[in-house]
Design a protein around this motif. Structure first.
Motif, mmCIF file in Angstrom:
data_model
loop_
_atom_site.group_PDB
_atom_site.id
_atom_site.type_symbol
_atom_site.label_atom_id
_atom_site.label_comp_id
_atom_site.label_asym_id
_atom_site.label_seq_id
_atom_site.Cartn_x
_atom_site.Cartn_y
_atom_site.Cartn_z
ATOM 1 N N UNK A 48 3.164 -27.602 5.350
ATOM 2 C CA UNK A 48 3.011 -28.949 4.798
ATOM 3 C C UNK A 48 4.329 -29.451 4.255
ATOM 4 N N UNK A 49 4.766 -30.673 4.528
ATOM 5 C CA UNK A 49 6.023 -31.209 3.998
ATOM 6 C C UNK A 49 5.952 -31.347 2.490
ATOM 7 N N UNK A 50 7.163 -31.175 1.823
ATOM 8 C CA UNK A 50 7.189 -31.287 0.380
ATOM 9 C C UNK A 50 7.264 -32.736 -0.081
ATOM 10 N N UNK A 51 7.599 -33.621 0.814
ATOM 11 C CA UNK A 51 7.653 -35.042 0.452
ATOM 12 C C UNK A 51 6.377 -35.724 0.919
ATOM 13 N N UNK A 60 -9.212 -43.627 6.186
ATOM 14 C CA UNK A 60 -9.941 -42.360 6.070
ATOM 15 C C UNK A 60 -10.792 -42.356 4.796
ATOM 16 N N UNK A 61 -11.958 -41.711 4.876
ATOM 17 C CA UNK A 61 -12.839 -41.597 3.710
ATOM 18 C C UNK A 61 -12.478 -40.389 2.858
ATOM 19 N N UNK A 62 -11.595 -39.536 3.328
ATOM 20 C CA UNK A 62 -11.267 -38.307 2.616
ATOM 21 C C UNK A 62 -9.822 -38.379 2.105
ATOM 22 N N UNK A 63 -9.570 -37.727 0.996
ATOM 23 C CA UNK A 63 -8.229 -37.594 0.427
ATOM 24 C C UNK A 63 -7.928 -36.098 0.329
ATOM 25 N N UNK A 64 -6.793 -35.711 0.917
ATOM 26 C CA UNK A 64 -6.420 -34.294 0.947
ATOM 27 C C UNK A 64 -5.192 -34.100 0.066
ATOM 28 N N UNK A 65 -5.226 -33.126 -0.813
ATOM 29 C CA UNK A 65 -4.081 -32.723 -1.631
ATOM 30 C C UNK A 65 -3.906 -31.216 -1.502
ATOM 31 N N UNK A 66 -2.605 -30.788 -1.428
ATOM 32 C CA UNK A 66 -2.294 -29.363 -1.299
ATOM 33 C C UNK A 66 -1.244 -29.014 -2.343
ATOM 34 N N UNK A 67 -1.491 -27.952 -3.094
ATOM 35 C CA UNK A 67 -0.526 -27.428 -4.077
ATOM 36 C C UNK A 67 -0.102 -26.018 -3.659
ATOM 37 N N UNK A 68 1.192 -25.701 -3.912
ATOM 38 C CA UNK A 68 1.641 -24.334 -3.615
ATOM 39 C C UNK A 68 1.329 -23.440 -4.801
ATOM 40 N N UNK A 69 1.801 -22.201 -4.720
ATOM 41 C CA UNK A 69 1.500 -21.241 -5.769
ATOM 42 C C UNK A 69 2.135 -21.603 -7.103
ATOM 43 N N UNK A 70 3.180 -22.441 -7.087
ATOM 44 C CA UNK A 70 3.881 -22.810 -8.317
ATOM 45 C C UNK A 70 3.315 -24.097 -8.935
ATOM 46 N N UNK A 75 1.406 -31.783 -0.419
ATOM 47 C CA UNK A 75 0.843 -32.740 0.554
ATOM 48 C C UNK A 75 -0.168 -33.627 -0.157
ATOM 49 N N UNK A 76 -0.103 -34.941 0.177
ATOM 50 C CA UNK A 76 -1.046 -35.920 -0.348
ATOM 51 C C UNK A 76 -1.297 -36.940 0.753
ATOM 52 N N UNK A 110 -1.627 -18.926 -0.362
ATOM 53 C CA UNK A 110 -0.421 -19.748 -0.430
ATOM 54 C C UNK A 110 -0.535 -20.890 -1.427
ATOM 55 N N UNK A 111 -1.689 -21.168 -1.915
ATOM 56 C CA UNK A 111 -1.829 -22.280 -2.834
ATOM 57 C C UNK A 111 -3.267 -22.740 -2.967
ATOM 58 N N UNK A 112 -3.421 -24.044 -3.275
ATOM 59 C CA UNK A 112 -4.746 -24.622 -3.502
ATOM 60 C C UNK A 112 -4.892 -25.869 -2.624
ATOM 61 N N UNK A 113 -6.032 -25.974 -1.989
ATOM 62 C CA UNK A 113 -6.352 -27.147 -1.162
ATOM 63 C C UNK A 113 -7.507 -27.883 -1.835
#
Length: 424
Positions: A48-51, A60-70, A75-76, A110-113
């Motif tokens: 996933x890109x950091x920017x 889209x009806x869905x919103x996706x967010x991804x956080x790394x371990x830190x 991703x948003x 690797x993180x949280x989705x």
């Protein structure tokens, strides 16, 4: 109307329950979809890109967010929306950006989705799905109501036809009702009505015959009374007047006896039910009946005797007394002067029996079948007989379920046996 009310209420309840069930199932399905989307992205966190990307998924009806371990968001999917900073693992309801969201958080190596969806979108989809299921059911209500009206109307049409046929009849129309094209549910009712009409027809026919016969039979004694009155008026001397007066008294007695017999026969209808019957000692009813006929036996010098063995019957005491009185009266009238009449009661295994034996001329076999007919008199009938004695006996016996046998007496004469069933 009752069927329609039940169907409407049941359909509305079914529609309401279906609507709520579909809402619940749709919510479960959307939750499952959130989880599957999170699971499909768990291997792509490292790529996933950091920017934040430009808002290219605005529809889209869905919103996706991804956080790394830190804890850094990597991703948003909807940069133009306010961020949902609260991250809860599993399912959660979150309020942000002026609305409510349904979220699902997944912890990976690797993180949280986090996958989020607006509750208003979920509810709109759920209501639409529920209405698409319920509306056809509600649209079927008028058709179902029309079907009920048609089926019930068709089923009741034969009953209306029978009711109309009965209303058009008068008291003289007692022919059976038509049984054509009747449903099985109504057929037993019509059969019962037809049996009732047949019984009424037979009763009215017997009544008309009885009235006609009674009118015919009453004509003779009343005519005799009128003739004796004329003879009394024309009597030239006291002796003739006394003789005419005696003949007039005899004619009046015959008329009274006939009227009494007619009234007794009318009250002894074998079609009447048992009513308030009780257990009766037959020997006592027999003794009372013999007492009523004793005066005639003494006048004719008839040896009248009773052998009373205790016996019980279920019936009407007055009717049984009349039965005995008529049997003994007939026996005394037909027995020559100085003869004998023996009356006895017995208790048998099958029930009680009454026997009347006389020393008279008896009844020929050819006349025994007609002996119980109303107003039937044999050629050797005594004067003053009405022809109703044995008819009354037969009616009372039938009413009590008893059988009558006419047989030759051992020493000559007639033996009458009345066999009563055993009391319940």
């Amino acid at each position: 109307m009752a069927l329609l009310a039940v169907v409407i209420v049941t359909s509305l309840l079914a529609g309401l329950l279906t609507y709520r069930r579909v809402l619940a199932e749709t919510s479960t399905l959307f939750d499952y979809q959130l989880r599957q989307m999170a699971l499909s992205l768990r291997s792509q966190i490292s790529m996933a890109p950091r920017l934040e990307l430009p808002p290219d998924q605005a529809d889209s009806d869905f919103v996706i967010q991804i956080w790394d371990l830190y804890g850094t968001r990597v991703y948003f999917s909807r940069p133009g929306l306010p961020l949902i900073n609260a991250t809860a693992l599993g399912y959660a309801d979150v309020r942000a950006a002026g609305g409510s969201w349904r979220t699902y958080g997944l912890q990976t190596l690797d993180g949280v989705i986090q996958i989020a969806q607006p509750l208003r979108v979920r509810e709109a989809f759920a209501r639409g799905a529920a209405l698409r299921v319920v509306i056809p059911l509600l649209l079927l209500l008028p058709l179902l109501g029309a079907a009920i009206v048609g089926v019930v109307g068709t089923g009741l049409r034969p009953l209306r036809r029978v009711a109309t046929e009965v209303q058009r009849r008068d008291v003289h129309s007692l022919t059976p009702l038509s049984t054509e094209r009747l449903p099985r549910e109504i057929a037993p009712l019509i059969d019962a009505l037809n049996r009732l009409l047949l019984r009424l027809h037979a009763a009215f026919r017997a009544q008309r015959a009885f009235v006609a016969d009674a009118a015919h039979e009453l004509r003779s004694p009343l005519t005799a009374v009128r003739l004796e009155l004329q003879l009394l008026d024309r009597a030239p001397d006291a002796a003739a007047r006394n003789e005419a007066r005696a003949n007039l008294g005899a004619a009046v007695d015959r008329a009274i006896h006939l009227v009494e017999q007619l009234l007794t026969l009318a009250r002894s209808d074998p079609r009447e039910g048992a009513g308030e019957w009780s257990r009766i000692p037959l020997e006592q009813a027999t003794a009372e009946g013999i007492t009523d006929a004793n005066a005639l036996a003494v006048a004719r010098r008839i040896d009248l005797g009773l052998e009373a063995e205790p016996a019980a019957v279920q019936g009407d005491r007055d009717a049984l007394r009349i039965l005995v009185r008529n049997l003994v009266d007939n026996a005394v009238r037909y027995t020559p002067e100085g003869g004998q009449v023996r009356v006895s009661t017995h208790q048998r295994a099958a029930g009680a029996t009454l026997e009347v034996v006389d020393t008279g001329p008896g009844i020929p076999l050819s006349d025994r079948e007609r002996a119980f007919d109303r107003f039937y008199r044999r050629s050797n009938a005594p004067e003053g007989g009405s022809g109703l004695g044995l008819a009354i006996v037969k009616a009372i016996a039938d009413r009590h379920g008893a059988q009558i046998r006419l047989e030759d007496a051992p020493g000559g004469g007639l033996k009458v046996t009345v066999a009563f069933p055993r009391p319940a």
